[in-house]
Scaffold this active site. Structure first.
Site, PDB file in Angstrom:
ATOM      1  N   GLY A 146       9.899  32.677 -10.768  1.00 48.04           N
ATOM      2  CA  GLY A 146       8.438  31.988 -10.700  1.00 48.04           C
ATOM      3  C   GLY A 146       8.436  31.335  -9.288  1.00 48.04           C
ATOM      4  N   LYS A 172      13.099  23.945 -12.312  1.00 48.04           N
ATOM      5  CA  LYS A 172      12.166  23.802 -10.983  1.00 48.04           C
ATOM      6  C   LYS A 172      12.800  23.140  -9.709  1.00 48.04           C
ATOM      7  CE  LYS A 172       8.229  23.510 -13.216  1.00 48.04           C
ATOM      8  NZ  LYS A 172       7.256  22.857 -13.914  1.00 48.04           N
ATOM      9  N   GLY A 197       7.203  24.638  -5.282  1.00 49.64           N
ATOM     10  CA  GLY A 197       8.549  24.873  -5.641  1.00 49.64           C
ATOM     11  C   GLY A 197       8.949  26.216  -6.232  1.00 49.64           C
ATOM     12  N   GLY A 200       3.104  26.176  -6.539  1.00 44.89           N
ATOM     13  CA  GLY A 200       2.413  25.483  -5.396  1.00 44.89           C
ATOM     14  C   GLY A 200       3.310  24.732  -4.512  1.00 44.89           C
ATOM     15  N   ASP A 234      -3.646  20.076 -15.784  1.00 38.49           N
ATOM     16  CA  ASP A 234      -3.609  21.459 -15.059  1.00 38.49           C
ATOM     17  C   ASP A 234      -3.307  22.578 -16.492  1.00 38.49           C
ATOM     18  OD1 ASP A 234      -3.640  23.248 -13.119  1.00 38.49           O
ATOM     19  OD2 ASP A 234      -1.287  23.112 -12.557  1.00 38.49           O
TER      20      ASP A 234
END
Length: 665
Positions: free
Chosen positions: A352, A373, A357, A355, A469
Site C-alpha cells: 500500500g 508503515k 509513507g 499520503g 480520518d
C-alpha cells in the site's frame, strides 16, 4: 463355618480392590516413567533410565505426554472442579539459560494437537485458534523465550493461560524462601531440576501456582494466585497432559516425576526415587599451550572480522535513539527485526501507498504477520509528543480496532507496526477488486463493528481519541471479513471532560464536516460526520464525492424526495438486503451528516440505533440538512500533517482516496 469365612474374605478383598481402582481413576503418581501408561506424541520419548523427554534439540518441534484416560471435571457427579498436580522438570540446553521455548501442563478435551504450532505456541495453539473460547484448554506455561506477540513479561516466566498464550496472570520465575523469608530468582532454563505445584480450589475458584528448586519444600507463598471460574472452560471429560516445544532456540525438556489428583491434594513425590537428568554439557579443559595459542590467534582474527562486520551491519540497521525514549522501551521494536520480517522491505512485500509513507507486509519469527508503515520525517521537533501518543494508542484494545503493536525510529523515517489484515481494506473490495463483493449481512456487520470501535475511542477508553480520518480505505477486514478501524496516524488523545478538539485541518475530502473546513477544529462530532459519509458509502457502493457527479449525500436526499430512497442501494447487492436495515443506514447516515454538529447523534446513540436498542428519530428529506460539499472544484486542497510535527517536514496534499493503507493482497 469355614465357607462363610472364605465368602467374607472374598467380599472384603474385592471391595478393597474396587476402592483402589476407583481411587486410581482420580489420581496417579510416577517416579520416573518406566512401565507408565502415558500416551506419547511428537518427539516425546521415555529413556532407559525412566526419564520422560518431551523434546530433544531439534528446531521447531513439539512433544506431548497424556494420561491415557480422561477425567470427569464438569459433570453432575463432580462436586467441584478442584484438582491438584505437581511435577519435577529440567530444561537442558547447550548454552545455559539460552534454550527454548518451554513446557506446559495443560487440561484439554482432546489428545489431538495436529494443527498446533511449535515455538512460542508451545505446541498448544496456532495463529488461527489462539484466543478462541471453543478451545476449552487450560494451561500453566513455563516459558523461556519472551514473545512480544503474546505480551510476555520476560524470557523466564510462569503464566496461567486460558484458551490463549496471552496469560491471564504471569510472573518472573522465582520462589519464596521459607528459611530466608524473601523471594529468590529461579532460572527455568538452567538445566537444574525444579518442582512446580498447581492447585485449583473449585469452591473458592482460586488458582495457585508455586515453584521451587528440587529438594526445597513447597514454599508457603504461591508465585501466582488468581481467582478463575473454570466452569465454562473445563468440560465433563478432559485429558491432562504435558507439552514442550522448541523454536530456533532449543532445549531438551525432561520430566522426572509427576503426580495428579482430581479429588484432593496430589501425592508428594519422593525425590530419592526420581531419575537424574543429564547434566548440561561442559567445555573440554586442559588444552596444551600450542592449541591455546592457536585458538587465541583465531579468536583475534575472528574478533577483528566480527568488529568490521558489526560496524557495517550497525550502519545498515542504525536507529535513532534518544534518552527520552527509555520510558517507551517495551513499545519500541528493533529495525533489524522489522527489516528481516519484511525481507528488506522488498517490492514484493509492498502492499500500500499512503499520503506520507509506504506499507509492507512482514512475518515475525513466531509466524505472526504484521503490517509495517514507513513514515518519512526529517526533524525531531515534536517527535517526543508524537511517540508518546503512539505508545498510548498501543494500549487500545477492541475487537474492531486494528492493533498497533509498536514503533521504531531510524534516520529519516518513523515505522509503525500493526496487525496484518489478510483481506485488505474495505475500499479495495468496494472499488478496486471487481471479483470480490460483500453481501448486505457482511456490510451491516462491518458498519456495526466500526461504530462499536469508534464508540470505544470516544467514550469507553481511558482518554478520548479523535480518529480524524474515518473512511472505507481505513476500515480493514480480517480473515472472517470483520471490519476493524485502522490507521491512527492522524488520531489525537484528550482527557475526558476536557475540550476534545484539534486545530490542524487534516483528513480526506468528502468526509470533512463543514465546521471543520471553516475552523479547522476536529471534534468527536466531526468523526460522527465522517462516519455518516462512510455509512452512505457502504450502502450505496459510491464514494462521497466523485468527479462529474453530484455528491453522494445530496443524491440520496434527492432520491428520498422522489420516494425512491432504496434505489440508491449498491447495484451489486442485486436487491438482496433487509429493507428496514437499508433504510435505517441511509437515514442515519444523513442524520450523522447534518450540517449542524449539535443535531448529529453521538456514537453511543448511533450504536443503539444500529443494534435496535433505540428508534431512529423521525426525519424528512427537508429536515436532513446535509453539509456535504457539492462540487469537487469548490474544495480547497486539504493539508495532511501531524499536529506535533512541522508542516515543512510532514505535510502532503490529499485527494479523496489518498491515505495510508494497511492492505492485504
Amino acid at each position: 463355618m469355614a465357607a462363610a469365612q472364605y465368602l467374607y474374605l472374598w467380599v472384603v478383598f474385592n471391595l478393597s480392590l474396587f476402592l483402589a481402582l476407583a481411587k486410581e481413576e482420580n489420581q496417579f503418581i510416577y517416579h520416573g516413567f518406566n512401565n507408565s501408561k502415558l500416551q506419547l506424541g511428537g518427539l516425546a520419548k521415555i529413556l532407559p533410565n525412566g526419564l520422560l523427554r518431551l523434546t530433544n534439540t531439534s528446531e521447531l518441534e513439539s512433544g506431548y505426554a497424556f494420561y491415557p484416560s480422561p477425567f470427569k471435571f464438569n459433570s453432575s457427579s463432580s462436586q467441584t472442579l478442584s484438582f491438584s498436580t505437581t511435577f519435577v522438570f529440567a530444561m537442558v540446553s547447550k548454552a545455559v539459560n539460552f534454550g527454548g521455548n518451554g513446557l506446559a501442563f495443560f487440561i484439554s478435551p482432546s489428545m489431538n494437537f495436529t494443527g498446533a504450532v511449535a515455538g512460542a505456541y508451545l505446541g498448544l495453539f496456532n495463529l488461527t485458534n489462539n484466543g478462541q473460547p471453543t478451545n476449552h484448554i487450560l494451561a500453566v506455561e513455563l516459558d523461556t523465550v519472551e514473545s512480544p506477540e503474546f505480551y510476555d513479561i520476560d524470557g523466564n516466566h510462569v503464566g496461567i493461560d486460558v484458551n490463549s498464550l496471552i496469560s491471564n496472570q504471569s510472573a518472573t520465575a522465582s520462589y519464596f524462601s521459607n528459611k530466608e523469608e524473601k523471594n529468590e530468582t529461579l532460572e527455568l532454563g538452567s538445566g537444574k531440576p525444579n518442582q512446580i505445584w498447581i492447585d485449583y480450589d473449585g469452591t473458592e475458584k482460586l488458582f495457585n501456582v508455586t515453584i521451587a528448586p528440587l529438594k526445597i519444600p513447597k514454599p508457603n507463598r504461591s508465585l501466582l494466585s488468581k481467582h478463575l471460574d473454570l466452569s465454562e472452560v473445563l468440560l465433563e471429560s478432559m485429558y491432562v497432559g504435558l507439552s514442550a516445544a522448541t523454536g530456533t532456540r532449543i532445549s531438551d525438556h525432561y520430566i522426572l516425576g509427576w503426580s495428579f489428583n482430581k479429588s484432593g491434594p496430589a501425592q508428594n513425590l519422593d525425590v530419592s526415587k526420581l531419575p537424574p537428568p543429564p547434566p548440561p554439557e561442559k567445555t573440554s579443559e586442559g588444552l596444551d599451550r600450542t592449541i591455546t595459542v592457536l585458538l587465541v590467534a583465531i579468536a583475534v582474527v575472528l574478533i577483528t572480522v566480527g568488529v568490521a562486520i558489526y560496524i557495517v551491519r550497525k550502519k545498515k540497521y542504525e536507529e535513532v535513539y534518544e534518552d527520552w525514549e527509555k520510558e517507551y522501551g517495551p513499545h519500541r521494536l528493533s529495525y533489524k527485526k522489522l527489516y528481516k520480517a519484511t525481507k528488506g522491505f522488498k517490492e514484493k512485500e509492498f502492499i500500500g501507498q499512503g499520503g506520507f509513507g509506504q506499507v509492507y507486509r512482514g512475518v515475525l519469527p513466531s509466524n505472526v504477520q504484521i503490517a509495517v508503515k514507513r513514515i518519512n520525517h526529517n526533524s525531531n521537533e515534536g517527535m517526543k509528543q508524537f511517540v508518546a501518543e503512539i505508545v498510548s494508542m498501543r494500549r487500545l484494545r477492541h475487537r474492531n480496532l486494528v492493533q498497533l503493536r509498536g514503533y521504531c525510529r531510524r534516520r529519516g523515517e518513523l515505522l509503525l507496526v500493526y496487525d496484518y489484515m489478510p483481506n485488505g481494506s474495505l475500499d479495495k473490495i468496494l472499488y478496486v477488486d471487481t471479483k470480490a463483493n460483500l453481501n448486505w449481512f457482511q456490510r451491516f456487520r462491518i458498519l456495526r463493528g466500526v461504530a462499536s470501535g469508534l464508540l470505544y475511542l470516544h467514550e469507553e477508553w481511558e482518554q478520548v481519541v479523535l480518529h480524524r480520518d474515518i473512511k472505507a480505505a481505513n476500515v480493514l477486514l480480517d480473515a472472517d471479513l470483520n471490519g476493524k478501524l485502522g490507521d491512527f496516524g492522524l488520531a489525537r488523545l484528550h482527557d475526558h471532560g476536557s475540550n476534545a478538539q484539534t486545530t490542524s485541518l487534516v483528513g480526506t475530502v468528502g468526509y470533512l464536516a463543514p465546521e471543520l473546513l471553516q475552523t479547522g477544529k476536529a471534534t468527536t462530532s466531526t468523526d460522527v460526520f465522517a462516519f455518516g459519509a462512510f455509512m452512505l458509502e457502504v450502502a450505496c457502493g459510491r464514494r462521497p464525492i466523485e468527479p462529474g457527479m453530484v455528491d453522494l449525500a445530496a443524491w440520496v436526499i434527492d432520491c428520498w424526495k422522489r420516494g425512491a430512497i432504496l434505489g440508491v442501494s449498491d447495484p451489486r447487492l442485486e436487491g438482496m438486503y433487509v429493507e428496514e436495515q437499508m433504510e435505517l443506514v441511509l437515514k442515519l447516515g444523513l442524520l450523522c451528516s447534518h450540517s449542524n454538529p449539535e443535531t448529529r447523534p453521538s456514537m453511543k446513540q448511533v450504536t443503539q440505533y444500529l443494534d435496535g436498542e433505540a428508534k431512529l428519530p423521525s426525519i424528512t428529506p427537508e429536515s436532513a440538512v446535509i453539509g456535504a460539499i457539492t462540487a469537487r472544484n469548490e474544495v480547497p486542497d486539504i493539508v495532511f500533517s501531524f499536529d506535533s510535527l512541522p508542516e515543512s517536514t510532514s505535510s502532503h496534499t490529499l485527494s479523496s482516496v489518498d491515505s495510508i493503507l494497511v492492505l492485504g493482497r
